[in-house]
Design a protein around this motif. Structure first.
Motif, PDB file in Angstrom:
ATOM      1  N   ILE A 186     -20.704  -7.173 -23.201  1.00 11.98           N
ATOM      2  CA  ILE A 186     -21.435  -7.852 -22.126  1.00 11.98           C
ATOM      3  C   ILE A 186     -20.958  -9.283 -21.950  1.00 11.98           C
ATOM      4  O   ILE A 186     -20.835  -9.775 -20.822  1.00 11.98           O
ATOM      5  CB  ILE A 186     -22.951  -7.792 -22.406  1.00 11.98           C
ATOM      6  N   ASN A 187     -20.652  -9.960 -23.044  1.00 11.22           N
ATOM      7  CA  ASN A 187     -20.135 -11.321 -22.907  1.00 11.22           C
ATOM      8  C   ASN A 187     -18.808 -11.330 -22.151  1.00 11.22           C
ATOM      9  O   ASN A 187     -18.495 -12.292 -21.443  1.00 11.22           O
ATOM     10  CB  ASN A 187     -19.973 -11.969 -24.282  1.00 11.22           C
ATOM     11  N   GLY A 188     -18.043 -10.253 -22.277  1.00  8.47           N
ATOM     12  CA  GLY A 188     -16.810 -10.141 -21.508  1.00  8.47           C
ATOM     13  C   GLY A 188     -17.075 -10.032 -20.018  1.00  8.47           C
ATOM     14  O   GLY A 188     -16.314 -10.556 -19.200  1.00  8.47           O
ATOM     15  N   ILE A 189     -18.147  -9.339 -19.659  1.00  9.47           N
ATOM     16  CA  ILE A 189     -18.526  -9.253 -18.237  1.00  9.47           C
ATOM     17  C   ILE A 189     -18.940 -10.631 -17.726  1.00  9.47           C
ATOM     18  O   ILE A 189     -18.530 -11.058 -16.649  1.00  9.47           O
ATOM     19  CB  ILE A 189     -19.656  -8.228 -18.042  1.00  9.47           C
ATOM     20  N   ILE A 190     -19.747 -11.332 -18.523  1.00  2.56           N
ATOM     21  CA  ILE A 190     -20.173 -12.675 -18.126  1.00  2.56           C
ATOM     22  C   ILE A 190     -18.954 -13.575 -17.927  1.00  2.56           C
ATOM     23  O   ILE A 190     -18.864 -14.327 -16.948  1.00  2.56           O
ATOM     24  CB  ILE A 190     -21.130 -13.270 -19.181  1.00  2.56           C
ATOM     25  N   GLU A 191     -18.005 -13.476 -18.845  1.00  8.32           N
ATOM     26  CA  GLU A 191     -16.795 -14.304 -18.762  1.00  8.32           C
ATOM     27  C   GLU A 191     -16.020 -14.069 -17.472  1.00  8.32           C
ATOM     28  O   GLU A 191     -15.386 -14.981 -16.943  1.00  8.32           O
ATOM     29  CB  GLU A 191     -15.902 -13.987 -19.972  1.00  8.32           C
ATOM     30  N   LYS A 192     -16.093 -12.844 -16.938  1.00  7.01           N
ATOM     31  CA  LYS A 192     -15.280 -12.486 -15.774  1.00  7.01           C
ATOM     32  C   LYS A 192     -16.075 -12.456 -14.463  1.00  7.01           C
ATOM     33  O   LYS A 192     -15.568 -11.992 -13.448  1.00  7.01           O
ATOM     34  CB  LYS A 192     -14.618 -11.137 -16.008  1.00  7.01           C
ATOM     35  N   LEU A 193     -17.286 -12.984 -14.473  1.00  8.94           N
ATOM     36  CA  LEU A 193     -18.062 -13.021 -13.228  1.00  8.94           C
ATOM     37  C   LEU A 193     -17.347 -13.834 -12.148  1.00  8.94           C
ATOM     38  O   LEU A 193     -17.397 -13.486 -10.966  1.00  8.94           O
ATOM     39  CB  LEU A 193     -19.453 -13.600 -13.481  1.00  8.94           C
ATOM     40  N   ASP A 194     -16.687 -14.921 -12.538  1.00  8.52           N
ATOM     41  CA  ASP A 194     -15.979 -15.735 -11.551  1.00  8.52           C
ATOM     42  C   ASP A 194     -14.852 -14.936 -10.896  1.00  8.52           C
ATOM     43  O   ASP A 194     -14.595 -15.089  -9.691  1.00  8.52           O
ATOM     44  CB  ASP A 194     -15.411 -16.992 -12.204  1.00  8.52           C
ATOM     45  N   TYR A 195     -14.176 -14.103 -11.685  1.00 11.87           N
ATOM     46  CA  TYR A 195     -13.108 -13.267 -11.121  1.00 11.87           C
ATOM     47  C   TYR A 195     -13.677 -12.310 -10.078  1.00 11.87           C
ATOM     48  O   TYR A 195     -13.118 -12.145  -8.988  1.00 11.87           O
ATOM     49  CB  TYR A 195     -12.418 -12.473 -12.227  1.00 11.87           C
ATOM     50  N   ILE A 196     -14.792 -11.680 -10.408  1.00 11.88           N
ATOM     51  CA  ILE A 196     -15.413 -10.719  -9.496  1.00 11.88           C
ATOM     52  C   ILE A 196     -15.880 -11.424  -8.226  1.00 11.88           C
ATOM     53  O   ILE A 196     -15.688 -10.934  -7.109  1.00 11.88           O
ATOM     54  CB  ILE A 196     -16.583 -10.004 -10.204  1.00 11.88           C
ATOM     55  N   GLN A 197     -16.480 -12.582  -8.413  1.00  8.51           N
ATOM     56  CA  GLN A 197     -16.953 -13.353  -7.258  1.00  8.51           C
ATOM     57  C   GLN A 197     -15.784 -13.823  -6.401  1.00  8.51           C
ATOM     58  O   GLN A 197     -15.847 -13.784  -5.168  1.00  8.51           O
ATOM     59  CB  GLN A 197     -17.786 -14.544  -7.726  1.00  8.51           C
ATOM     60  N   ASP A 198     -14.700 -14.243  -7.035  1.00  9.81           N
ATOM     61  CA  ASP A 198     -13.525 -14.688  -6.287  1.00  9.81           C
ATOM     62  C   ASP A 198     -12.940 -13.552  -5.442  1.00  9.81           C
ATOM     63  O   ASP A 198     -12.472 -13.781  -4.324  1.00  9.81           O
ATOM     64  CB  ASP A 198     -12.464 -15.220  -7.250  1.00  9.81           C
ATOM     65  N   LEU A 199     -12.990 -12.347  -5.958  1.00 12.45           N
ATOM     66  CA  LEU A 199     -12.519 -11.195  -5.192  1.00 12.45           C
ATOM     67  C   LEU A 199     -13.351 -11.003  -3.929  1.00 12.45           C
ATOM     68  O   LEU A 199     -12.852 -10.523  -2.908  1.00 12.45           O
ATOM     69  CB  LEU A 199     -12.573  -9.937  -6.070  1.00 12.45           C
ATOM     70  N   GLY A 200     -14.617 -11.374  -4.008  1.00 11.32           N
ATOM     71  CA  GLY A 200     -15.522 -11.231  -2.866  1.00 11.32           C
ATOM     72  C   GLY A 200     -16.682 -10.306  -3.133  1.00 11.32           C
ATOM     73  O   GLY A 200     -17.579 -10.173  -2.296  1.00 11.32           O
ATOM     74  N   CYS A 201     -16.687  -9.672  -4.300  1.00 11.70           N
ATOM     75  CA  CYS A 201     -17.793  -8.768  -4.636  1.00 11.70           C
ATOM     76  C   CYS A 201     -19.019  -9.589  -5.021  1.00 11.70           C
ATOM     77  O   CYS A 201     -18.920 -10.577  -5.754  1.00 11.70           O
ATOM     78  CB  CYS A 201     -17.400  -7.845  -5.777  1.00 11.70           C
ATOM     79  N   ASN A 202     -20.175  -9.176  -4.529  1.00 14.83           N
ATOM     80  CA  ASN A 202     -21.415  -9.901  -4.807  1.00 14.83           C
ATOM     81  C   ASN A 202     -22.467  -9.028  -5.489  1.00 14.83           C
ATOM     82  O   ASN A 202     -23.630  -9.393  -5.566  1.00 14.83           O
ATOM     83  CB  ASN A 202     -21.982 -10.512  -3.523  1.00 14.83           C
TER      84      ASN A 202
END
Length: 523
Positions: free
Chosen positions: A44-60
């Motif tokens: 789960i901490n890995g998901i938190i770490e990559k939230l910016d990547y997901i947001q940058d892609l445009g997924c919300n």
């Protein structure tokens, strides 16, 4: 809305959570996404770490595959404890922090809910196996004699002192929870009606699980095998009624909770109270005709067909009658990767389609960079042929692909070892990469109301090219999808070229001329 006899009652049009109007989902298979504690398993901490990547892609919005305590005979779809995060992923506190961090970024999180079965190690099942009656005796579908198996369902037999066989869903270690039989066989006294004490207790236990995670900050659920709960229910009337009852509970306590069903029959699931349903690789959707067959529609050879898909889509779209959304995913943990059959140019055109259809799009992790299906892997945790679509996310061009600091032999599933494997870092830096195109397409969708979830659709052509109009109160956009290698002309199109994917296109006197392997948006 629901009677104890399992009668379907027509529902009034319900309020849909407003955030779904412009949602673009990213599906995360947690064990393969990002490992932060060097044990070879994502967390789960890995998901938190990559939230910016997901947001940058445009997924919300995010859908996380099951992350609860489990013996992992089926990658977490065999739940041992619905209330506890699996220790290999972290803690309940970590998951709550993920909800909070996502909400700070104006993102939403759906958990994967598995209501049809549990693991054999679940405490409910251990109690149900006891010969003496207790509150869990009827929590699962048991026959009343060890020599009697539930017809067509498979069973677990001879594992306890209890006299009877327990029905299973899918794998033999997934005992079926008891929501009753819509049409009980009077000759089989063990087949309980939906309003019996056991099925009602199971339904209420499901509500308690949902209540627990919604109170913790979850924004809703993707529901596994949502159409399979009530047994001997050939027209799904009992299962629809059951979900209507759950919808009533949600409207009273959690009206903003989003519900997505793995059902594949929107006319049933949306009546049942779900906001969204998937068109999937199983059932009559012809989804595989587009991406996963000998001659997919999106291949440059133009030997495929979208006709049956369009016909099935139009039929389902009409049945929804504005009550909910039909979602078309790029893929998921049960399908071959898109890139198994399509090259990068073809994938770009495929994403132009996926991101311009009604309903909320779902992108399976790594599809945005063209991650490949890895052939020849030994099955991991019940993956079998699906294992090749569940390999670690490829974050960068390092030896570990940025997935984990563990030794490779400790990885949950082996990496794609191809020398030219795609990765997110490189593609984020390249303007002509698949990821960059997906990012631009998502931004274009969000900037144009006609292309968003609730914009209407009408098909003009179901061949090569595929042509459809998307409309909203504010605008109309004509979408031309030309996967084939040859250029095409499309008459009777008014407006100017707003965006192209692949080659180039022009509009002259109401005629669009588009290159091969190109998608065009005119408005």
């Amino acid at each position: 809305m629901y009677s104890k006899k399992g009668k379907v009652i027509m529902m009034t049009k319900r309020k849909q959570p407003e955030w779904l109007d412009n949602a673009v989902f990213y599906e995360i298979y947690p064990q393969s996404f990002r490992d932060t504690n060097a044990d070879g398993i994502g967390d789960i901490n890995g998901i938190i770490e990559k939230l910016d990547y997901i947001q940058d892609l445009g997924c919300n919005a995010i859908w996380i595959n099951p992350c609860f305590q489990s013996p992992f005979g089926d990658a977490g779809y065999d739940v041992e404890d619905y209330y506890t995060v699996a220790p290999r992923y972290g803690t309940n506190e970590d998951l709550i922090r993920l909800f909070e961090e996502a909400h700070r970024k104006d993102m939403h999180v759906l958990l994967d809910l598995v209501p049809g079965h549990t693991a054999v190690t679940h405490e409910w099942f251990k109690q149900s196996m006891k010969a003496e009656r207790n509150e869990y005796t009827d929590r699962y579908v048991w026959t009343d004699c060890i020599w009697v198996e539930p017809t067509g369902m498979g069973s677990i037999r001879g594992i306890s002192d209890r006299d009877g066989s327990c029905a299973v869903n899918f794998f033999s270690h997934q005992p079926a929870l008891n929501y009753g039989f819509y049409q009980p066989d009077p000759e089989q006294k063990w087949q309980q009606p939906m309003d019996a004490e056991g099925p009602i207790a199971t339904r209420e236990a499901l509500k308690d699980i949902m209540r627990f995670w919604l109170d913790a900050g979850c924004d809703g659920f993707r529901v596994d095998m949502a159409g399979s709960l009530v047994k001997n229910d050939p027209e799904s009337k009992g299962t629809i009624a059951l979900w209507q009852n759950i919808r009533e509970f949600l409207e009273e306590e959690f009206p903003d909770a989003a519900m997505v069903s793995e059902w594949g029959e929107p006319d049933k699931s949306l009546i049942g109270g779900f906001h969204m349903d998937f068109l999937l690789h199983f059932g009559p959707s012809h989804y595989n005709d587009l991406f996963r067959c000998d001659h997919p529609y999106f291949s440059k050879d133009a030997k495929g067909s979208a006709k049956e898909f369009v016909a099935a889509y139009q039929a389902n779209y009409a049945k929804t009658d504005g009550k909910g959304l039909i979602c078309i995913p790029s893929g998921n943990h049960d399908m071959d990767r898109l890139a198994k059959n399509l090259d990068t140019d073809e994938l770009k055109v495929a994403f132009a389609f996926l991101l311009s259809m009604p309903g909320a799009p779902f992108i399976y992790y790594g599809d945005e960079i063209g991650m490949r299906y890895v052939e020849g892997l030994t099955s991991v945790e019940g993956g079998y042929g699906r294992t090749g679509s569940r390999t670690p996310m490829q974050w960068d061009d390092s030896l570990s692909a940025g997935f984990s600091a563990a030794r490779k032999d400790k990885y949950y599933i082996a990496l794609d070892e191809s020398a030219d494997r795609p990765n997110a870092k490189t593609q984020s830096e390249q303007e002509d990469s698949l990821r960059s195109e997906v990012k631009r397409l998502i931004a274009f969708r969000k900037a144009n109301p006609a292309l968003q979830s609730k914009g209407e659709i009408s098909f003009v052509s179901d061949d090569y090219p595929l042509v459809y109009k998307r409309t909203s109160a504010e605008q109309e956009i004509t979408v031309i999808i030309n996967p084939g290698a040859d250029a095409v002309t499309v008459p009777n199109v008014n407006g100017k070229v707003l965006y192209t994917v692949g080659g180039s296109a022009v509009v002259e006197k109401g005629i669009v001329k588009a290159d091969g392997c190109t998608a065009v948006f005119v408005g």
